[in-house]
Design an enzyme around this catalytic site. Structure first.
Site, PDB file in Angstrom:
ATOM      1  N   GLU A 118       0.810  -1.205   0.000  1.00  0.00           N
ATOM      2  CA  GLU A 118       0.000   0.000   0.000  1.00  0.00           C
ATOM      3  C   GLU A 118       0.844   1.255   0.000  1.00  0.00           C
ATOM      4  O   GLU A 118       1.972   1.266   0.462  1.00  0.00           O
ATOM      5  CB  GLU A 118      -0.903  -0.008   1.232  1.00  0.00           C
TER       6      GLU A 118
ATOM      7  N   CYS B 101       6.965  -7.268   6.938  1.00  0.00           N
ATOM      8  CA  CYS B 101       8.157  -6.754   7.611  1.00  0.00           C
ATOM      9  C   CYS B 101       8.643  -7.798   8.610  1.00  0.00           C
ATOM     10  O   CYS B 101       7.836  -8.447   9.268  1.00  0.00           O
ATOM     11  CB  CYS B 101       7.839  -5.450   8.345  1.00  0.00           C
TER      12      CYS B 101
ATOM     13  N   CYS C  78      -0.732   4.938  10.157  1.00  0.00           N
ATOM     14  CA  CYS C  78       0.440   4.111  10.450  1.00  0.00           C
ATOM     15  C   CYS C  78       0.074   2.781  11.084  1.00  0.00           C
ATOM     16  O   CYS C  78      -0.733   2.718  11.983  1.00  0.00           O
ATOM     17  CB  CYS C  78       1.345   4.808  11.460  1.00  0.00           C
TER      18      CYS C  78
HETATM   19  N1  SAH Z   1       9.561   0.278   9.470  1.00  0.00           N
HETATM   20  C1  SAH Z   1       9.772   1.661   9.599  1.00  0.00           C
HETATM   21  C2  SAH Z   1       8.826   2.507   8.802  1.00  0.00           C
HETATM   22  C3  SAH Z   1       7.372   2.118   8.739  1.00  0.00           C
HETATM   23  S1  SAH Z   1       6.397   2.300  10.179  1.00  0.00           S
HETATM   24  C4  SAH Z   1       9.751   2.059  11.037  1.00  0.00           C
HETATM   25  O1  SAH Z   1       9.368   1.258  11.880  1.00  0.00           O
HETATM   26  O2  SAH Z   1      10.177   3.173  11.344  1.00  0.00           O
HETATM   27  C5  SAH Z   1       6.042   4.034  10.309  1.00  0.00           C
HETATM   28  C6  SAH Z   1       5.804   4.477  11.767  1.00  0.00           C
HETATM   29  O3  SAH Z   1       4.540   4.011  12.277  1.00  0.00           O
HETATM   30  C7  SAH Z   1       6.854   3.926  12.725  1.00  0.00           C
HETATM   31  O4  SAH Z   1       7.304   4.941  13.594  1.00  0.00           O
HETATM   32  C8  SAH Z   1       6.083   2.875  13.462  1.00  0.00           C
HETATM   33  O5  SAH Z   1       6.687   2.560  14.670  1.00  0.00           O
HETATM   34  C9  SAH Z   1       4.727   3.508  13.591  1.00  0.00           C
HETATM   35  N2  SAH Z   1       3.649   2.582  13.943  1.00  0.00           N
HETATM   36  C10 SAH Z   1       3.571   1.256  13.732  1.00  0.00           C
HETATM   37  N3  SAH Z   1       2.422   0.754  14.215  1.00  0.00           N
HETATM   38  C11 SAH Z   1       1.739   1.800  14.732  1.00  0.00           C
HETATM   39  C12 SAH Z   1       0.471   1.924  15.370  1.00  0.00           C
HETATM   40  N4  SAH Z   1      -0.322   0.885  15.568  1.00  0.00           N
HETATM   41  N5  SAH Z   1       0.076   3.159  15.759  1.00  0.00           N
HETATM   42  C13 SAH Z   1       0.870   4.236  15.542  1.00  0.00           C
HETATM   43  N6  SAH Z   1       2.066   4.169  14.957  1.00  0.00           N
HETATM   44  C14 SAH Z   1       2.511   2.966  14.555  1.00  0.00           C
HETATM   45 FE1  SF4 Z   2       8.340  -3.209  10.634  1.00  0.00          FE
HETATM   46 FE2  SF4 Z   2       6.158  -2.185  11.714  1.00  0.00          FE
HETATM   47 FE3  SF4 Z   2       8.373  -2.378  13.160  1.00  0.00          FE
HETATM   48 FE4  SF4 Z   2       8.253  -0.581  11.177  1.00  0.00          FE
HETATM   49  S1  SF4 Z   2       7.005  -0.580  13.040  1.00  0.00           S
HETATM   50  S2  SF4 Z   2       9.940  -2.002  11.636  1.00  0.00           S
HETATM   51  S3  SF4 Z   2       6.972  -1.700   9.699  1.00  0.00           S
HETATM   52  S4  SF4 Z   2       7.179  -4.100  12.330  1.00  0.00           S
END
Ligand code: SAH
Ligand code: SF4
Length: 345
Positions: free
Chosen positions: A90, A110, A331
């Site tokens: 997505e 991931c 996110c």
């Molecule tokens: N894998 C990378 C980028 C993708 S996630 C990373 O982890 O940085 C993008 C952001 O969304 C990250 O900061 C992640 O920790 C956050 N995120 C993941 N799950 C979430 C949730 N349920 N609620 C809010 N933020 C979340």
């Molecule tokens: Fe992977 Fe989600 Fe962790 Fe980002 S926040 S590293 S997308 S498992």
């Protein structure tokens, strides 16, 4: 073989091998990256014979297809893309006045297994190619008839775990002959792969780095962001500071606020101590509910409290507006949405 994802040099090589003049590379790049066409047949000034040659040599276009687009009230739009092997990822379009941002995926699934994230639930399926990454931005720009000004690697996947393809994609997003997005408006978000952060610092790119911190308590971070067991907070802290120093760019510390887990008084102190005294910026993120976890979001008041206190300490801080929640574009919810659709719920 995918046409999108080739650099100018690579495209020239393809054409020379087909016995074609080099200048055709510029024309084809223009169709691919500036006009965003998804079909060789649309390349008006390219002779039919050359289009046939490319086709016969196995060059394919586009790399991703839009399967579905879902709009939210605030203009955010979630796109579901289908890849050639049937996998799906997505991307999200986020318009705010002049700024048109695309949030793109870098992997299918991931492998990092963060406890509160829906993307990691089923593990890593595969890395995306540079073409599949760039094409998400192209398809969205084309569909929205918008010039994309900003792009962030915050969709599915851990960008630094797919380093080479992500950097190639970043260079194409930035290149004048391709998308031409200023590198200062490109952002990579990582859960904290320390060697990748150092490698990125040495690329000579002025790219923004966002680090998913989420807790400064070692045990709690082990639970929330398990990669912490491999690259603990002390190493991450040093890497963030070094990145800021080497690149001169402010590093964003992403902090999703989860009730009772990382929003206590001592968490506030830990966060302040981590961020203080170097070129950092804290982004407090509202937690988005993920099916199958017992975590809950901190209240608005609690988030405001954190913001106020951090600001008083002179630390730059903002609260991220959670956009597009009603279309599951926010996110951590991308994968969950897919699963729901799959179940027909
Ligand atoms: N894998 C990378 C980028 C993708 S996630 C990373 O982890 O940085 C993008 C952001 O969304 C990250 O900061 C992640 O920790 C956050 N995120 C993941 N799950 C979430 C949730 N349920 N609620 C809010 N933020 C979340
Ligand atoms: Fe992977 Fe989600 Fe962790 Fe980002 S926040 S590293 S997308 S498992």
């Amino acid at each position: 073989m995918e046409l999108i994802g080739l650099t100018m040099e690579e495209m020239e090589k393809v054409l020379v091998e087909l016995g074609q003049p080099r200048y055709r590379a510029y024309q084809i790049m223009d169709w691919l990256y500036k006009k965003g066409v998804g079909d060789l047949g649309e390349m008006g000034n390219i002779p039919v014979s050359l289009r046939k040659q490319l086709q016969n040599a196995g060059w394919l276009l586009p790399s991703v297809r839009i399967r579905m687009g879902l709009s939210a009230q605030d203009g955010t739009k979630r796109y579901l893309f289908q890849l050639r092997d049937g996998q799906e990822v997505e991307g999200v379009f986020i318009p705010e006045d002049k700024r048109k941002t695309v949030c793109f995926s870098t992997q299918v699934g991931c492998g990092m297994g963060c406890a509160f994230c829906a993307t990691g639930r089923n593990g890593l399926v595969r890395n995306l190619t540079a073409g599949e990454i760039v094409d998400q931005v192209l398809r969205i720009g084309h569909e929205e008839k918008a010039r994309i000004s900003n792009a962030v690697a915050m969709g599915q996947g851990e960008p630094l775990a797919n380093y080479d393809q992500v950097i190639k994609a970043i260079r194409l997003l930035n290149a004048d002959y391709a998308l031409g997005i200023t590198v200062r408006r490109l952002t990579i978000s990582t859960c904290g792969l320390v060697p990748g952060i150092y490698r990125l610092a040495e690329e000579g790119l002025q790219i923004n780095l966002a680090v998913s911190l989420h807790s400064t308590d070692p045990e709690k971070r082990d639970e929330l962001v398990p990669v912490n067991k491999t690259y603990p907070l002390t190493l991450l802290y040093q890497a963030c500071k070094d990145y800021a120093e080497t690149t001169g760019r402010r590093v964003t510390l992403e902090y999703t606020m989860i009730k009772g887990e990382n929003d206590r008084e001592k968490d506030l102190q830990g966060l302040a101590a981590f961020a203080k005294g170097w070129l950092s910026h804290i982004n407090l993120i509202p937690f988005n509910q993920v099916p199958g976890t017992t975590y809950g979001g901190s209240s608005k008041e609690r988030m405001e409290y954190f913001r106020k206190h951090l600001r008083q300490l002179g630390i730059p801080v903002s609260i991220r507006e959670s956009r597009g929640e009603e279309v599951w574009a926010a996110c951590g919810q991308l994968r969950a949405a897919l699963t729901f659709e799959g179940n027909g719920e």
